[in-house]
Design a protein around this motif. Structure first.
Motif, PDB file in Angstrom:
ATOM      1  N   SER A  99       0.846  -1.193   0.000  1.00 20.75           N
ATOM      2  CA  SER A  99       0.000   0.000   0.000  1.00 20.75           C
ATOM      3  C   SER A  99       0.881   1.243   0.000  1.00 20.75           C
ATOM      4  CB  SER A  99      -0.907   0.012   1.238  1.00 20.75           C
ATOM      5  OG  SER A  99      -1.778  -1.104   1.242  1.00 20.75           O
ATOM      6  N   ALA A 100       0.707   2.088  -1.017  1.00 21.87           N
ATOM      7  CA  ALA A 100       1.551   3.280  -1.166  1.00 21.87           C
ATOM      8  C   ALA A 100       1.034   4.109  -2.334  1.00 21.87           C
ATOM      9  CB  ALA A 100       3.015   2.890  -1.408  1.00 21.87           C
ATOM     10  N   GLU A 101       1.657   5.282  -2.532  1.00 25.42           N
ATOM     11  CA  GLU A 101       1.380   6.088  -3.719  1.00 25.42           C
ATOM     12  C   GLU A 101       2.460   5.793  -4.753  1.00 25.42           C
ATOM     13  OE1 GLU A 101       0.557  10.717  -5.115  1.00 25.42           O
ATOM     14  OE2 GLU A 101       1.546  10.318  -3.203  1.00 25.42           O
ATOM     15  N   TYR A 102       2.033   5.319  -5.922  1.00 19.69           N
ATOM     16  CA  TYR A 102       2.954   4.931  -6.980  1.00 19.69           C
ATOM     17  C   TYR A 102       3.008   6.032  -8.035  1.00 19.69           C
ATOM     18  CZ  TYR A 102       3.005   0.271  -4.945  1.00 19.69           C
ATOM     19  OH  TYR A 102       3.161  -0.784  -4.081  1.00 19.69           O
ATOM     20  N   LYS A 103       4.237   6.459  -8.395  1.00 24.13           N
ATOM     21  CA  LYS A 103       4.415   7.515  -9.376  1.00 24.13           C
ATOM     22  C   LYS A 103       5.306   7.027 -10.510  1.00 24.13           C
ATOM     23  CE  LYS A 103       3.981  11.264  -5.981  1.00 24.13           C
ATOM     24  NZ  LYS A 103       4.618  12.462  -5.404  1.00 24.13           N
ATOM     25  N   PHE A 104       5.087   7.620 -11.683  1.00 23.76           N
ATOM     26  CA  PHE A 104       5.848   7.270 -12.878  1.00 23.76           C
ATOM     27  C   PHE A 104       6.812   8.396 -13.228  1.00 23.76           C
ATOM     28  CE2 PHE A 104       6.357   7.300 -17.534  1.00 23.76           C
ATOM     29  CZ  PHE A 104       6.865   6.028 -17.723  1.00 23.76           C
ATOM     30  N   ARG A 105       8.039   8.036 -13.622  1.00 19.74           N
ATOM     31  CA  ARG A 105       9.052   9.028 -13.971  1.00 19.74           C
ATOM     32  C   ARG A 105       9.709   8.631 -15.297  1.00 19.74           C
ATOM     33  NH1 ARG A 105      12.172  12.916 -11.487  1.00 19.74           N
ATOM     34  NH2 ARG A 105      14.358  13.126 -12.050  1.00 19.74           N
ATOM     35  N   PHE A 106       9.993   9.645 -16.137  1.00 20.31           N
ATOM     36  CA  PHE A 106      10.753   9.371 -17.355  1.00 20.31           C
ATOM     37  C   PHE A 106      11.817  10.441 -17.552  1.00 20.31           C
ATOM     38  CE2 PHE A 106       7.184  11.981 -18.811  1.00 20.31           C
ATOM     39  CZ  PHE A 106       7.750  12.875 -19.704  1.00 20.31           C
ATOM     40  N   LYS A 107      12.894  10.048 -18.250  1.00 18.79           N
ATOM     41  CA  LYS A 107      14.000  10.952 -18.551  1.00 18.79           C
ATOM     42  C   LYS A 107      14.253  10.936 -20.052  1.00 18.79           C
ATOM     43  CE  LYS A 107      16.362  10.005 -14.142  1.00 18.79           C
ATOM     44  NZ  LYS A 107      17.634   9.546 -13.504  1.00 18.79           N
ATOM     45  N   THR A 108      14.811  12.051 -20.557  1.00 15.53           N
ATOM     46  CA  THR A 108      15.113  12.137 -21.991  1.00 15.53           C
ATOM     47  C   THR A 108      16.602  12.350 -22.197  1.00 15.53           C
ATOM     48  OG1 THR A 108      14.895  14.543 -22.230  1.00 15.53           O
ATOM     49  CG2 THR A 108      12.861  13.230 -22.293  1.00 15.53           C
ATOM     50  N   ASP A 109      17.002  12.313 -23.476  1.00 11.38           N
ATOM     51  CA  ASP A 109      18.417  12.440 -23.814  1.00 11.38           C
ATOM     52  C   ASP A 109      18.942  13.867 -23.669  1.00 11.38           C
ATOM     53  OD1 ASP A 109      16.885  13.438 -25.837  1.00 11.38           O
ATOM     54  OD2 ASP A 109      18.068  12.568 -27.474  1.00 11.38           O
ATOM     55  N   GLN A 110      18.051  14.847 -23.423  1.00 11.23           N
ATOM     56  CA  GLN A 110      18.482  16.226 -23.252  1.00 11.23           C
ATOM     57  C   GLN A 110      18.334  16.672 -21.795  1.00 11.23           C
ATOM     58  OE1 GLN A 110      17.036  18.969 -26.267  1.00 11.23           O
ATOM     59  NE2 GLN A 110      16.643  17.260 -27.693  1.00 11.23           N
ATOM     60  N   ASN A 111      18.535  15.704 -20.901  1.00 11.81           N
ATOM     61  CA  ASN A 111      18.483  15.936 -19.463  1.00 11.81           C
ATOM     62  C   ASN A 111      17.100  16.379 -18.989  1.00 11.81           C
ATOM     63  OD1 ASN A 111      19.862  15.750 -17.001  1.00 11.81           O
ATOM     64  ND2 ASN A 111      20.200  17.962 -16.919  1.00 11.81           N
ATOM     65  N   GLY A 112      16.083  16.027 -19.777  1.00 13.92           N
ATOM     66  CA  GLY A 112      14.723  16.321 -19.356  1.00 13.92           C
ATOM     67  C   GLY A 112      14.230  15.254 -18.400  1.00 13.92           C
ATOM     68  N   LYS A 113      13.532  15.693 -17.346  1.00 18.37           N
ATOM     69  CA  LYS A 113      13.013  14.764 -16.349  1.00 18.37           C
ATOM     70  C   LYS A 113      11.587  15.183 -16.004  1.00 18.37           C
ATOM     71  CE  LYS A 113      17.575  14.306 -14.167  1.00 18.37           C
ATOM     72  NZ  LYS A 113      18.333  14.451 -12.899  1.00 18.37           N
TER      73      LYS A 113
END
Length: 392
Positions: A99-113
């Protein structure tokens, strides 16, 4: 309540072309079941996504950690992406601590997060039976700590046998002292609530006999009931019981110390896990509990541990003769078994069979080699190799 929980799109988060769309903001699922969390994401044109992952923990000044790297989720996670920037997280064998809060993260090749926040709140619950009413005219309620997704159908059991199926979580019944009741939800009948009773004593096993492969892991599960005015003092598993002596807790028996694990986390659940099974683990396993005023033991569950043995007949032949390979076990594996066949350590193409027998017809010198077999799903536990020699 199905084993997989699917949801519809509800939330959009936009920031200069960056977004994460979660299919729902909250899910309530049963302990032991499987859940599916889904999202899609967008990012600026010209960027290329280099990594994606889900997480639950994020400390100040510290990068969040990929959930797949956390030991407590080992073997229970699946990540699935698609061409439309969709991403699914599947968690199996749910536990209350999931039981928790689940979050999604992605990164790009231009240091985008980018992190989609708020995430998906997952609540994991078990089933409990609440008893209200008079002396014997009772109302039983199948309760959970959160509202189960998909409005499940409830199934009621009396003394282990199904007696009612209804969309209501309530069940009115004449409750005799000798009877016990439990509930489940349709689609996950294997996830019973603990049974309740007024004066009964019982140990109910999920299976009375188990056939398992050497080297695999087995769970022997049960539930137990006792009068409500008693208090549990001790509960344990054992295999040997000598006349005139109390049985010994298996966890303190030489050979089993550090080899077994008790998984029951409530005073009415009992699950014994035995990993890395040995042939010597074959035995009758019994669960025993001691209360403030009595003691009770269930009948034995028979566990047979088998290895896989390949028999070859004959082992030396001339060309154009036939050879029969048989993959033998000491007991019948459950469920239906699919056998995999190997030559010189490599899978034989299109050779998987439901039969433990595999035949080589009209062999040639090219069939000379070392053969073995395994059970599908346990390919890491193959038989010893047998050598076939084909002469001209």
């Amino acid at each position: 309540c199905n084993s997989l929980v699917f949801c519809d799109c509800l939330v959009f988060l936009w920031l200069n072309g960056w977004s994460v769309t979660y299919t729902t903001q909250s899910i309530c699922a049963l302990k032991g079941s499987t859940v599916k969390l889904t999202c899609s994401y967008t990012y600026r044109i010209g960027h290329k996504v280099t990594s994606t992952f889900w997480f639950t923990k994020w400390g100040t000044g510290v990068e969040p950690e990929d959930l797949g790297q956390e030991p407590e989720y080992a073997g229970r996670l699946e990540y699935h992406g698609d061409k439309k920037n969709g991403h699914n997280l599947i968690i199996t064998d749910l536990r209350e601590r999931d039981s928790a809060e689940y979050k999604f993260r992605f990164k790009t090749d231009q240091n985008g997060k980018y992190i989609g926040s708020p995430g998906v709140t997952l609540s994991v619950t078990d089933l409990q039976v609440k008893v209200t009413g008079g002396h014997q005219d009772k109302t039983l309620t199948c309760i959970t700590t959160c509202t189960l997704t998909d409005n499940p159908t409830y199934i009621w059991y009396k003394n282990g046998h199904k007696v009612k199926e209804d969309t209501s979580s309530l069940y009115s019944v004449y409750f005799s002292d000798a009877d016990s009741y439990s509930c489940a939800v349709k689609g996950r009948e294997d996830l019973h609530s603990p049974a309740v009773c007024q004066k009964c004593w019982s140990v109910i096993y999920t299976r009375q006999s188990i056939c398992a492969l050497k080297g695999s892991t087995v769970n022997i599960s049960c539930s137990y009931t006792y009068p409500s005015y008693h208090e549990i003092k001790k509960a344990f598993w054992f295999t040997k019981w000598e006349s005139g002596k109390d049985p010994e807790d298996l966890s303190s028996v030489p050979g089993y110390e550090g080899h077994i694990e008790y998984l029951g986390d409530k005073k009415s659940d009992c699950t014994l896990r035995i990993p890395d099974l040995r042939l010597s683990d074959s035995a009758g396993y019994r669960f025993r509990f001691i209360t403030s005023g009595e003691r009770f033991a269930g009948s034995p569950v028979s566990l047979t541990v088998t290895d896989v043995v390949l028999e070859m007949d004959p082992t030396s032949v001339s060309e154009r003769e036939n050879v029969t390979l048989t993959c033998r076990t000491k007991c019948t594996l459950d469920p239906i078994t699919v056998y995999s066949w190997y030559k010189n350590g490599q899978p034989i193409p299109n050779s998987n069979t439901y039969s433990p027998v595999y035949r080589l017809f009209s062999v040639s010198s090219e069939d000379t080699g070392r053969y073995s077999c395994a059970v599908e799903g346990h390919e890491d536990l193959p038989s010893a190799e047998e050598t076939l020699t084909v002469t001209c």
